[in-house]
Write a protein that holds these residues in place. Structure first.
Motif, PDB file in Angstrom:
ATOM      1  N   ILE A   1     -17.991 -21.373  22.754  1.00 33.73           N
ATOM      2  CA  ILE A   1     -18.367 -21.288  23.864  1.00 33.73           C
ATOM      3  C   ILE A   1     -18.465 -22.154  25.151  1.00 33.73           C
ATOM      4  N   LEU A   2     -18.007 -21.694  25.849  1.00 33.05           N
ATOM      5  CA  LEU A   2     -16.825 -21.813  27.719  1.00 33.05           C
ATOM      6  C   LEU A   2     -17.704 -22.295  28.841  1.00 33.05           C
ATOM      7  N   THR A   3     -17.841 -23.209  28.907  1.00 29.74           N
ATOM      8  CA  THR A   3     -18.873 -24.094  29.931  1.00 29.74           C
ATOM      9  C   THR A   3     -18.364 -23.737  31.128  1.00 29.74           C
ATOM     10  N   ASP A   4     -16.788 -23.109  31.617  1.00 37.08           N
ATOM     11  CA  ASP A   4     -16.318 -22.578  32.777  1.00 37.08           C
ATOM     12  C   ASP A   4     -16.305 -23.453  34.014  1.00 37.08           C
ATOM     13  N   GLY A   5     -15.847 -24.708  33.135  1.00 32.92           N
ATOM     14  CA  GLY A   5     -15.400 -25.709  34.591  1.00 32.92           C
ATOM     15  C   GLY A   5     -16.913 -26.670  34.295  1.00 32.92           C
ATOM     16  N   LYS A   6     -18.205 -26.676  33.156  1.00 32.49           N
ATOM     17  CA  LYS A   6     -19.096 -27.965  33.745  1.00 32.49           C
ATOM     18  C   LYS A   6     -18.990 -28.353  32.715  1.00 32.49           C
ATOM     19  N   SER A   7     -20.018 -30.171  32.923  1.00 28.75           N
ATOM     20  CA  SER A   7     -19.835 -31.031  31.625  1.00 28.75           C
ATOM     21  C   SER A   7     -20.381 -30.099  30.643  1.00 28.75           C
ATOM     22  N   ASP A   8     -20.554 -30.513  29.048  1.00 26.55           N
ATOM     23  CA  ASP A   8     -20.714 -30.425  27.774  1.00 26.55           C
ATOM     24  C   ASP A   8     -21.523 -30.565  27.159  1.00 26.55           C
ATOM     25  N   ASP A   9     -21.715 -32.326  28.097  1.00 26.11           N
ATOM     26  CA  ASP A   9     -23.122 -33.171  27.412  1.00 26.11           C
ATOM     27  C   ASP A   9     -24.357 -31.981  26.740  1.00 26.11           C
ATOM     28  N   GLU A  10     -24.929 -31.327  27.749  1.00 23.52           N
ATOM     29  CA  GLU A  10     -26.063 -30.781  27.076  1.00 23.52           C
ATOM     30  C   GLU A  10     -25.858 -29.867  25.885  1.00 23.52           C
ATOM     31  N   VAL A  11     -24.574 -29.143  25.850  1.00 20.97           N
ATOM     32  CA  VAL A  11     -24.117 -28.757  24.673  1.00 20.97           C
ATOM     33  C   VAL A  11     -23.568 -28.911  23.520  1.00 20.97           C
ATOM     34  N   LYS A  12     -23.082 -30.437  23.817  1.00 21.14           N
ATOM     35  CA  LYS A  12     -22.833 -31.495  22.236  1.00 21.14           C
ATOM     36  C   LYS A  12     -24.296 -31.684  21.986  1.00 21.14           C
ATOM     37  N   SER A  13     -25.163 -32.346  22.878  1.00 19.38           N
ATOM     38  CA  SER A  13     -26.812 -31.884  22.360  1.00 19.38           C
ATOM     39  C   SER A  13     -27.209 -31.536  21.239  1.00 19.38           C
ATOM     40  N   ALA A  14     -27.237 -30.614  22.032  1.00 23.20           N
ATOM     41  CA  ALA A  14     -27.798 -29.422  21.419  1.00 23.20           C
ATOM     42  C   ALA A  14     -27.180 -29.331  20.076  1.00 23.20           C
ATOM     43  N   LEU A  15     -26.157 -29.230  20.086  1.00 24.30           N
ATOM     44  CA  LEU A  15     -25.060 -28.894  18.940  1.00 24.30           C
ATOM     45  C   LEU A  15     -25.384 -29.477  17.837  1.00 24.30           C
ATOM     46  N   SER A  16     -25.754 -31.305  18.134  1.00 19.14           N
ATOM     47  CA  SER A  16     -25.484 -32.336  17.633  1.00 19.14           C
ATOM     48  C   SER A  16     -27.161 -32.140  16.754  1.00 19.14           C
ATOM     49  N   LYS A  17     -28.344 -31.550  17.026  1.00 10.81           N
ATOM     50  CA  LYS A  17     -29.336 -30.889  16.106  1.00 10.81           C
ATOM     51  C   LYS A  17     -29.290 -30.299  14.628  1.00 10.81           C
ATOM     52  N   ASP A  18     -27.755 -29.668  14.916  1.00 14.31           N
ATOM     53  CA  ASP A  18     -27.720 -28.404  13.945  1.00 14.31           C
ATOM     54  C   ASP A  18     -27.154 -28.585  13.518  1.00 14.31           C
ATOM     55  N   SER A  19     -26.795 -28.772  12.115  1.00 18.36           N
ATOM     56  CA  SER A  19     -25.785 -29.347  11.335  1.00 18.36           C
ATOM     57  C   SER A  19     -25.076 -28.165  10.823  1.00 18.36           C
ATOM     58  N   SER A  20     -26.023 -27.074  10.971  1.00 12.81           N
ATOM     59  CA  SER A  20     -25.737 -25.922   9.720  1.00 12.81           C
ATOM     60  C   SER A  20     -24.419 -24.664  10.965  1.00 12.81           C
ATOM     61  N   VAL A  21     -24.571 -25.198  11.477  1.00 14.33           N
ATOM     62  CA  VAL A  21     -23.708 -24.275  12.484  1.00 14.33           C
ATOM     63  C   VAL A  21     -22.731 -25.077  14.018  1.00 14.33           C
ATOM     64  N   ALA A  22     -23.182 -26.097  13.921  1.00 12.83           N
ATOM     65  CA  ALA A  22     -21.998 -27.288  14.908  1.00 12.83           C
ATOM     66  C   ALA A  22     -20.761 -27.274  14.136  1.00 12.83           C
ATOM     67  N   GLN A  23     -20.542 -27.210  13.154  1.00 15.20           N
ATOM     68  CA  GLN A  23     -19.316 -26.515  13.161  1.00 15.20           C
ATOM     69  C   GLN A  23     -18.588 -25.474  12.703  1.00 15.20           C
ATOM     70  N   LYS A  24     -19.418 -24.323  13.097  1.00 17.98           N
ATOM     71  CA  LYS A  24     -18.462 -22.741  13.408  1.00 17.98           C
ATOM     72  C   LYS A  24     -18.455 -23.211  14.947  1.00 17.98           C
ATOM     73  N   ILE A  25     -18.954 -23.304  15.474  1.00 21.02           N
ATOM     74  CA  ILE A  25     -19.007 -23.302  17.206  1.00 21.02           C
ATOM     75  C   ILE A  25     -18.207 -24.124  17.891  1.00 21.02           C
ATOM     76  N   LYS A  26     -16.910 -23.614  18.507  1.00 17.86           N
ATOM     77  CA  LYS A  26     -15.921 -24.562  19.410  1.00 17.86           C
ATOM     78  C   LYS A  26     -16.754 -24.435  21.037  1.00 17.86           C
ATOM     79  N   ILE A  27     -15.825 -25.353  21.586  1.00 20.26           N
ATOM     80  CA  ILE A  27     -16.435 -26.035  22.741  1.00 20.26           C
ATOM     81  C   ILE A  27     -15.269 -25.586  23.642  1.00 20.26           C
ATOM     82  N   ASP A  28     -15.286 -25.059  25.356  1.00 14.53           N
ATOM     83  CA  ASP A  28     -14.223 -25.283  25.882  1.00 14.53           C
ATOM     84  C   ASP A  28     -14.695 -25.373  26.908  1.00 14.53           C
ATOM     85  N   VAL A  29     -13.829 -26.476  28.315  1.00 14.58           N
ATOM     86  CA  VAL A  29     -14.543 -26.522  29.326  1.00 14.58           C
ATOM     87  C   VAL A  29     -13.779 -26.146  30.799  1.00 14.58           C
TER      88      VAL A  29
END
Length: 305
Positions: free
Chosen positions: A172-200
């Motif tokens: 997930i590329l936040t394009d310079g934006k905060s990743d707070d909402e992304v992290k919060s949403a990913l924390s609710k789904d452990s089945s895919v959270a480990q498969k998804i990287k974040i780059d801000v």
């Protein structure tokens, strides 16, 4: 919670549909989130009944209050997923919003239409050549490949989660934006959270593959690059065209195709207002909302016979 009709969108089209459906004694819910186009209107002086005009925000707020006063359940939450659970003759649709699931026999899409593009060089040039706006539609073509999703909200996480079951890697590329909402949403789904990287980091452009024919990666403002085979755009919240593609609805360009009763090509799904294109005015939205509401009522009654 189960309803007869779920309406997605609380602007003039969505609320008008809800009023007609509720007055027909059906169980109706309106789910909405984000800013309506109506709220951006400083003053409206070409709509019937307001001798001194009215501001967009006031008209929008009045519509929602009117729906609540009639006993319509109004839910403020972002819709992230819609799917058919049961086919005709007794359709049932699932709508996921705000971490909850709602079901209904009929749906009315009144979200407006917003195909948001980031200001990144190459996005428009490579639409259909590695740049996509629908993970459900195009994810299959990236099996065991590397993909990126541009966005910094729940919608982006929903798209990335779908791709995580198909692609080899998802970032997930936040394009310079905060990743707070992304992290919060990913924390609710452990089945895919480990498969998804974040780059801000801020993205500067889409880069070509070695053949120079389609997407080969993205370049960041710091000069580094990320090699990917596909880029999915998921900015803001999902709009009409996004839901249409996931549900297999026919489109006219970026607008949903309907008949004179506001019915789409899918059983029990109706669309109204800006989602359908054409004259983007309150008067049209109210009219189409009324037609969609009455058409959904007729659909429900025929099923219950």
């Amino acid at each position: 919670m189960t309803y007869d009709i779920i309406i997605i969108g609380a602007g003039p089209a969505g609320v008008s549909a809800a009023l007609y459906a509720k007055r027909a004694n059906l169980n109706v819910a309106v789910i909405y989130s984000g800013e309506s186009q109506l709220e951006k209107a400083h003053k409206i002086d070409n709509y019937y009944g307001f001798s001194e005009g009215i501001t967009g925000p006031d008209l929008y707020k009045n519509g929602i209050e009117q729906a609540k006063n009639l006993g319509i359940e109004v839910i403020q939450a972002e819709v992230t997923h819609i799917e058919m659970l049961a086919p005709p003759p007794k359709t049932q649709y699932s709508v996921k919003a705000g971490g909850n699931e709602y079901t209904a026999t009929s749906l009315i899409l009144a979200t407006g239409n917003k195909k948001l593009r980031p200001n990144i060089a190459g996005i428009v040039d490579f639409e259909g050549k590695g740049v996509s706006y629908c993970a459900v539609c195009d994810g299959f073509f990236y099996r065991k490949k590397n993909v990126a999703v541009i966005g910094n909200g729940t919608f982006a996480v929903e798209e990335a989660s779908h791709l995580a079951h198909i692609a080899d890697s998802v970032t997930i590329l936040t394009d310079g934006k905060s990743d707070d909402e992304v992290k919060s949403a990913l924390s609710k789904d452990s089945s895919v959270a480990q498969k998804i990287k974040i780059d801000v980091r801020k993205v500067s452009k889409i880069i070509l593959n070695e053949e120079g024919s389609k997407v080969g990666g993205v370049s960041f403002e710091d000069g580094e690059t990320l090699t990917v085979d596909g880029v999915f755009v998921a900015l803001g919240s999902a709009g009409a065209a996004d839901f249409a593609k996931k549900l297999g609805l026919a489109l006219n360009g970026d607008s949903i195709a309907t008949n004179e009763k506001m019915a789409t090509n899918a059983p029990g799904i109706f669309s109204c207002g800006n989602a359908n294109g054409g004259l983007l005015q309150v008067c049209k939205a109210v009219y189409e909302g009324g037609v969609a509401g009455l058409s959904a009522v007729d659909y429900i009654r025929k099923i219950k016979q």
